[in-house]
Scaffold this motif. Sequence first.
Motif, PDB file in Angstrom:
ATOM      1  N   GLY A   1       0.706  -1.334   0.213  1.00 42.56           N
ATOM      2  CA  GLY A   1      -0.078  -0.024  -0.053  1.00 42.56           C
ATOM      3  C   GLY A   1       0.874   1.189   0.145  1.00 42.56           C
ATOM      4  N   ARG A   2       2.097   0.923   0.274  1.00 42.93           N
ATOM      5  CA  ARG A   2       3.017   2.363   0.129  1.00 42.93           C
ATOM      6  C   ARG A   2       3.690   2.844  -1.112  1.00 42.93           C
ATOM      7  NH1 ARG A   2       7.111   1.534   4.870  1.00 42.93           N
ATOM      8  NH2 ARG A   2       7.769   3.495   4.426  1.00 42.93           N
ATOM      9  N   ALA A   3       3.753   3.972  -1.141  1.00 38.02           N
ATOM     10  CA  ALA A   3       4.349   4.502  -2.728  1.00 38.02           C
ATOM     11  C   ALA A   3       5.805   3.936  -2.695  1.00 38.02           C
ATOM     12  CB  ALA A   3       4.139   5.909  -2.688  1.00 38.02           C
ATOM     13  N   LEU A   4       6.452   3.486  -3.665  1.00 31.44           N
ATOM     14  CA  LEU A   4       7.870   3.351  -3.870  1.00 31.44           C
ATOM     15  C   LEU A   4       8.685   4.574  -3.423  1.00 31.44           C
ATOM     16  CD1 LEU A   4       9.375   1.444  -4.960  1.00 31.44           C
ATOM     17  CD2 LEU A   4       9.576   2.129  -7.130  1.00 31.44           C
ATOM     18  N   ASP A   5       8.623   5.659  -4.078  1.00 34.85           N
ATOM     19  CA  ASP A   5       9.243   6.797  -3.417  1.00 34.85           C
ATOM     20  C   ASP A   5       9.242   7.070  -1.922  1.00 34.85           C
ATOM     21  OD1 ASP A   5       6.632   7.884  -3.574  1.00 34.85           O
ATOM     22  OD2 ASP A   5       7.295   9.785  -4.642  1.00 34.85           O
ATOM     23  N   GLU A   6       8.029   6.621  -1.532  1.00 34.30           N
ATOM     24  CA  GLU A   6       8.185   6.755   0.118  1.00 34.30           C
ATOM     25  C   GLU A   6       8.974   5.863   0.739  1.00 34.30           C
ATOM     26  OE1 GLU A   6       4.739   5.723   3.591  1.00 34.30           O
ATOM     27  OE2 GLU A   6       4.090   6.017   1.375  1.00 34.30           O
ATOM     28  N   VAL A   7       8.747   4.433   0.292  1.00 33.73           N
ATOM     29  CA  VAL A   7       9.728   3.596   0.744  1.00 33.73           C
ATOM     30  C   VAL A   7      11.242   3.873   0.589  1.00 33.73           C
ATOM     31  CG1 VAL A   7      10.357   0.893   0.610  1.00 33.73           C
ATOM     32  CG2 VAL A   7       8.030   1.714   0.511  1.00 33.73           C
ATOM     33  N   GLY A   8      11.480   4.498  -0.531  1.00 34.12           N
ATOM     34  CA  GLY A   8      12.857   4.920  -0.801  1.00 34.12           C
ATOM     35  C   GLY A   8      13.247   5.766   0.116  1.00 34.12           C
ATOM     36  N   ARG A   9      12.434   6.950   0.494  1.00 35.75           N
ATOM     37  CA  ARG A   9      12.958   7.891   1.468  1.00 35.75           C
ATOM     38  C   ARG A   9      13.128   7.388   2.884  1.00 35.75           C
ATOM     39  NH1 ARG A   9       9.084  10.864  -1.627  1.00 35.75           N
ATOM     40  NH2 ARG A   9       7.619  10.582   0.121  1.00 35.75           N
ATOM     41  N   ALA A  10      12.125   6.514   3.210  1.00 34.23           N
ATOM     42  CA  ALA A  10      12.090   6.054   4.513  1.00 34.23           C
ATOM     43  C   ALA A  10      13.200   4.897   4.961  1.00 34.23           C
ATOM     44  CB  ALA A  10      10.707   5.561   4.763  1.00 34.23           C
ATOM     45  N   GLU A  11      13.360   3.965   3.951  1.00 31.84           N
ATOM     46  CA  GLU A  11      14.279   2.890   3.976  1.00 31.84           C
ATOM     47  C   GLU A  11      14.993   2.638   2.600  1.00 31.84           C
ATOM     48  OE1 GLU A  11      12.286  -0.875   5.588  1.00 31.84           O
ATOM     49  OE2 GLU A  11      10.337   0.318   5.371  1.00 31.84           O
ATOM     50  N   PRO A  12      15.878   4.023   2.285  1.00 31.45           N
ATOM     51  CA  PRO A  12      16.697   3.486   1.220  1.00 31.45           C
ATOM     52  C   PRO A  12      17.574   2.136   1.113  1.00 31.45           C
ATOM     53  CG  PRO A  12      17.606   5.425   2.473  1.00 31.45           C
ATOM     54  CD  PRO A  12      16.219   4.800   3.099  1.00 31.45           C
ATOM     55  N   GLU A  13      18.266   2.219   2.120  1.00 32.73           N
ATOM     56  CA  GLU A  13      19.045   0.930   2.400  1.00 32.73           C
ATOM     57  C   GLU A  13      18.262  -0.729   1.951  1.00 32.73           C
ATOM     58  OE1 GLU A  13      19.208   3.081   5.118  1.00 32.73           O
ATOM     59  OE2 GLU A  13      20.900   4.024   4.365  1.00 32.73           O
ATOM     60  N   ALA A  14      17.174  -0.707   2.380  1.00 40.03           N
ATOM     61  CA  ALA A  14      16.410  -1.595   2.555  1.00 40.03           C
ATOM     62  C   ALA A  14      15.719  -1.925   1.122  1.00 40.03           C
ATOM     63  CB  ALA A  14      15.036  -1.799   3.482  1.00 40.03           C
ATOM     64  N   LEU A  15      15.368  -1.022   0.505  1.00 42.42           N
ATOM     65  CA  LEU A  15      14.832  -0.746  -0.869  1.00 42.42           C
ATOM     66  C   LEU A  15      15.927  -1.281  -1.973  1.00 42.42           C
ATOM     67  CD1 LEU A  15      12.430  -0.516  -2.749  1.00 42.42           C
ATOM     68  CD2 LEU A  15      13.247   1.817  -2.876  1.00 42.42           C
ATOM     69  N   GLY A  16      17.168  -0.541  -1.529  1.00 40.79           N
ATOM     70  CA  GLY A  16      18.210  -0.974  -2.537  1.00 40.79           C
ATOM     71  C   GLY A  16      18.650  -2.417  -2.437  1.00 40.79           C
ATOM     72  N   GLU A  17      18.615  -3.070  -1.194  1.00 42.38           N
ATOM     73  CA  GLU A  17      18.944  -4.327  -1.104  1.00 42.38           C
ATOM     74  C   GLU A  17      18.024  -5.149  -1.740  1.00 42.38           C
ATOM     75  OE1 GLU A  17      18.793  -7.478   2.661  1.00 42.38           O
ATOM     76  OE2 GLU A  17      19.137  -5.517   3.274  1.00 42.38           O
TER      77      GLU A  17
END
Length: 194
Positions: A85-101
């Motif tokens: 339910g979360r936007a990809l850019d929102e996740v990228g701002r909140a958890e950049p390392e986790a999204l990158g992994e």
Amino acid sequence: MTSRVTLITPATNPSLRQARFDDGATSLDNTGALHARAAAGSLPSAARLVTSPSARCRETAAALGLAVKASGAGPAGLDAGRWRGRALDEVGRAEPEALGEWLADPSSAPHGGESVKELCERVARWLDAVAQSDGRTLAVVEPDVVRAAVVHVLGAPLASFWRADVLPLTATELSGRAGRWNVRLGHPLRPQES
């Protein structure tokens, strides 16, 4: 025995337009529903009809005029865990390392859901089971299910999962026998001509 599987991606919904991890409950938007209804009747007949459990897949199947029975459960899309339910850019701002992994490592699931590797394995098991059936299977499934199926049938490395763009309301056709598949990628569903 030749098995044929036509994977249909759902029409657009707000999650897709907003680059959100779909929550499974978000309905088609008006444009998506209109395009799906216009393409009704454009698909070949099938021995089996299945759909992913999300609202957008079930609604796309209905708009296409496909009468999927309750027993017609196809593979679900990727479980994005707490990112659902979360936007990809929102996740990228909140958890950049986790999204990158997650994007770099197919066996990673930092969101607490399912990894790309687990999704690909699950879809491969489903596809291998469907391959034991003669005739065509029409499956309205999430785009990530189509990616996983293509990775499986081509024997591609899991890292290639993110390199396949899967557009809304397109068909990917798989045909195979004796453990070998051929693939025809993502042709758009066309409205029926009158």
